[in-house]
Scaffold this active site. Structure first.
Site, PDB file in Angstrom:
ATOM      1  N   HIS A   1       0.834  -1.205   0.000  1.00 51.52           N
ATOM      2  CA  HIS A   1       0.000   0.000   0.000  1.00 51.52           C
ATOM      3  C   HIS A   1       0.866   1.252   0.000  1.00 51.52           C
ATOM      4  O   HIS A   1       1.848   1.330   0.727  1.00 51.52           O
ATOM      5  CB  HIS A   1      -0.903   0.018   1.237  1.00 51.52           C
ATOM      6  CG  HIS A   1      -1.798   1.214   1.296  1.00 51.52           C
ATOM      7  ND1 HIS A   1      -2.977   1.283   0.581  1.00 51.52           N
ATOM      8  CD2 HIS A   1      -1.665   2.394   1.939  1.00 51.52           C
ATOM      9  CE1 HIS A   1      -3.528   2.464   0.795  1.00 51.52           C
ATOM     10  NE2 HIS A   1      -2.761   3.154   1.613  1.00 51.52           N
TER      11      HIS A   1
ATOM     12  N   ASP B   1     -14.654   2.904   8.980  1.00 50.81           N
ATOM     13  CA  ASP B   1     -13.574   3.791   8.534  1.00 50.81           C
ATOM     14  C   ASP B   1     -14.086   4.760   7.477  1.00 50.81           C
ATOM     15  O   ASP B   1     -13.722   5.936   7.483  1.00 50.81           O
ATOM     16  CB  ASP B   1     -12.389   2.996   7.980  1.00 50.81           C
ATOM     17  CG  ASP B   1     -11.386   3.905   7.280  1.00 50.81           C
ATOM     18  OD1 ASP B   1     -10.787   4.750   7.974  1.00 50.81           O
ATOM     19  OD2 ASP B   1     -11.245   3.820   6.045  1.00 50.81           O
TER      20      ASP B   1
ATOM     21  N   ARG C   1     -13.704  13.057   9.412  1.00 53.43           N
ATOM     22  CA  ARG C   1     -12.402  13.698   9.666  1.00 53.43           C
ATOM     23  C   ARG C   1     -12.093  14.742   8.603  1.00 53.43           C
ATOM     24  O   ARG C   1     -11.523  15.796   8.890  1.00 53.43           O
ATOM     25  CB  ARG C   1     -11.299  12.639   9.703  1.00 53.43           C
ATOM     26  CG  ARG C   1     -11.331  11.773  10.962  1.00 53.43           C
ATOM     27  CD  ARG C   1     -10.509  10.500  10.800  1.00 53.43           C
ATOM     28  NE  ARG C   1      -9.155  10.785  10.373  1.00 53.43           N
ATOM     29  CZ  ARG C   1      -8.417   9.959   9.615  1.00 53.43           C
ATOM     30  NH1 ARG C   1      -8.901   8.808   9.219  1.00 53.43           N
ATOM     31  NH2 ARG C   1      -7.203  10.305   9.271  1.00 53.43           N
TER      32      ARG C   1
ATOM     33  N   SER D   1      -6.753   3.789   9.964  1.00 50.04           N
ATOM     34  CA  SER D   1      -7.595   3.831   8.769  1.00 50.04           C
ATOM     35  C   SER D   1      -6.992   2.960   7.657  1.00 50.04           C
ATOM     36  O   SER D   1      -7.659   2.101   7.078  1.00 50.04           O
ATOM     37  CB  SER D   1      -7.730   5.287   8.313  1.00 50.04           C
ATOM     38  OG  SER D   1      -8.339   5.389   7.051  1.00 50.04           O
TER      39      SER D   1
ATOM     40  N   LYS E   1      -8.103  -1.309   6.434  1.00 47.09           N
ATOM     41  CA  LYS E   1      -8.476  -1.734   5.083  1.00 47.09           C
ATOM     42  C   LYS E   1      -7.588  -2.873   4.583  1.00 47.09           C
ATOM     43  O   LYS E   1      -8.057  -3.809   3.938  1.00 47.09           O
ATOM     44  CB  LYS E   1      -8.418  -0.538   4.128  1.00 47.09           C
ATOM     45  CG  LYS E   1      -9.611   0.405   4.354  1.00 47.09           C
ATOM     46  CD  LYS E   1      -9.558   1.658   3.510  1.00 47.09           C
ATOM     47  CE  LYS E   1      -8.633   2.693   4.098  1.00 47.09           C
ATOM     48  NZ  LYS E   1      -9.085   4.073   3.985  1.00 47.09           N
TER      49      LYS E   1
HETATM   50  N1  URA Z   1      -5.661   7.252   3.633  1.00 43.78           N
HETATM   51  C1  URA Z   1      -6.594   6.571   4.316  1.00 43.78           C
HETATM   52  O1  URA Z   1      -7.089   5.559   3.852  1.00 43.78           O
HETATM   53  N2  URA Z   1      -6.954   7.016   5.529  1.00 43.78           N
HETATM   54  C2  URA Z   1      -6.440   8.123   6.082  1.00 43.78           C
HETATM   55  O2  URA Z   1      -6.814   8.464   7.172  1.00 43.78           O
HETATM   56  C3  URA Z   1      -5.473   8.832   5.349  1.00 43.78           C
HETATM   57  C4  URA Z   1      -5.105   8.367   4.133  1.00 43.78           C
END
Ligand code: URA
Ligand code: CA
Length: 443
Positions: free
Chosen positions: A82, A161, A168, A183, A187
């Site tokens: 990622h 999330d 946010r 976050s 995922k």
């Molecule tokens: N990418 C994400 O998936 N979450 C975040 O909080 C910041 C960047």
């Protein structure tokens, strides 16, 4: 349990228990806790932070809020990768076939891009016929057969999330290290990977503007992964300019093909080899990053990395001829226009974000979820930071299908370039590596 007590506890610098974090996340996901209380808690976290135990618990609760992808029918250790942000990131397109050629199992669920250029899934759709909606059975079967598949995400992963990230975004609480880390990791964990390699960007085009912050974010994510039994390693890489030269879907695919042959841009190749080596080590196919890197370099040289890419494209119904002859079979834009330098000197900055916007003006990315992408358009840089440039010399070539979009794109591109009169050093791409054993600088 009352939400107001949890907000107060965090506001005063306390540590929430696992049960309290569960109450907060599940309550929010179910709509029982309102946005205003969740916002107050997020702001308290922004100022007070979270312990590593709290951060891991938050991550796991977000994972539990939705579907968890079960990849157990796939043989081998599944390694995912990622990148935290970045403009026109082609690394996944290259890494998936490259590490698969080295025997790593790549079961990749990818998203569509919202932004400057498409996501990996969009880029792959530059190949006519390529299917990005494999059924679970087709996906498992393909990975077991050829070691790699890339498909769109259908499972409802980490809805908590999704909700919290949206909140946010509008409450100035995105740039909190524990919130970003949980976050992203939630995922990755929900997507079923056994091990994870993170590419944490630092610099102007990244969440983390300075290296110290980037290292802290990396450490936080590595801690979470190792805490929940998914081995995680992070590489810190510079994002003060775009990677490679191409920005735009089919243009990036061409660049990926070049890189898989070992003939790609130096920086893109270096980052792919660095990240790929970590993936190979985590998969157990090599014992050190150096050994792994040599394997990957060999796969580029002897054509097996490119062959694996052909297999991937063909298995998912795409036209693999385009891999061997991209000039004939990939989408091509009608107009090519050079952007010439208004100055003589050295390139001191190329703002990735602004360059991405120029590509988006040409139609390479989506401004809204529903917008269509033009696979052919985008731009190719002719210069990188540190290069010398003369007045009138080409700094980039725009690829457009609509003549009327050229001027705005050109203006936008020129805004991204900063010049210096004295020589400028080109930035170090790899700034360090973070593993469970600590922080290492690249030799
Ligand atoms: N990418 C994400 O998936 N979450 C975040 O909080 C910041 C960047
Ligand atoms: Ca690129």
């Amino acid at each position: 349990m009352y939400m107001v007590d949890l907000i107060r506890k965090k506001r005063n610098g306390g540590e929430l228990s696992a049960a309290e974090i569960r109450h907060l996340v599940q309550g929010y996901a179910k709509g029982e806790i309102p946005d205003y209380q969740m916002s107050a808690w997020a702001m308290a976290v922004y100022f007070q932070g979270m312990t590593s135990r709290e951060t891991a618990d938050l991550t796991l609760e977000m994972v539990r809020s939705g579907d968890e992808v079960d990849l157990s029918a796939i043989q081998g250790r599944k390694v995912d990768k990622h990148s935290t942000g970045g403009v026109g990131d082609t690394t996944t397109l290259i890494l998936a076939p490259l590490v698969a050629a080295a025997g790593v199992t790549v079961a990749k669920l990818s998203g569509r891009g919202l932004g400057h250029t498409g996501g990996t899934i969009d880029k792959l759709e530059s190949f006519s016929g390529f299917s990005t909606s494999l059924s679970k059975e087709e996906f498992v079967h393909q990975v077991n057969r050829i070691g790699v598949a890339v498909t769109g995400q259908t499972a409802d992963i980490t809805p908590a999330d999704k909700q919290l990230y949206g909140l946010r975004d509008v409450t100035a609480t995105v740039d909190s290290i524990p919130l970003i880390a949980s976050s992203i990791m939630s995922k990755k964990i929900a997507a079923g990977a056994d091990a994870i390699v993170l590419d944490v960007k630092t610099g102007k085009g990244a969440f983390m503007k300075d290296k110290k912050q980037a290292i802290r974010l990396a450490q936080t994510m590595v801690d979470i992964g190792n805490h929940v039994g998914r081995r995680t390693v992070a590489v810190i890489s510079d994002m003060n300019q775009p990677l490679g030269f191409a920005v735009g879907n089919a243009l990036e695919v061409r660049e990926a093909i070049e890189t898989l042959k070992g003939e790609g841009p130096q920086d893109l190749t270096e980052l792919c080899l660095t990240l790929g080596a970590q993936m190979v080590v985590l998969s157990g196919k090599a014992t050190s990053p150096l050994e792994a890197r040599k394997i990957l370099e060999q796969k580029m040289r002897d054509g097996t990395a490119l062959e694996k890419f052909c297999q991937l494209i063909a298995s998912q119904g795409g036209d693999a001829k385009a891999v061997m002859e991209p000039d004939h079979f990939l989408p091509k834009a009608k107009y090519q226009e050079e952007v010439s330098s208004p100055k003589t000197g050295y390139i001191s900055a190329l703002e990735a974000e602004k360059i991405g916007l120029a590509a988006m003006h040409l139609g390479a990315g989506r401004e809204t979820k529903e917008a269509a992408i033009d696979y052919a358009v985008g731009l190719v840089l002719n210069k990188k930071v540190g290069d010398s440039v003369h007045f009138g010399e080409t700094v980039a070539v725009l690829h457009a299908n609509d003549k009327h979009k050229l001027q705005a794109a050109k203006d936008q591109l020129l805004k991204a370039v900063t010049y210096a009169t004295d020589p400028v050093a080109s930035p170090d791409l790899i700034q360090g590596e973070v593993t469970e054993d600590g922080v290492f600088r690249q030799p």
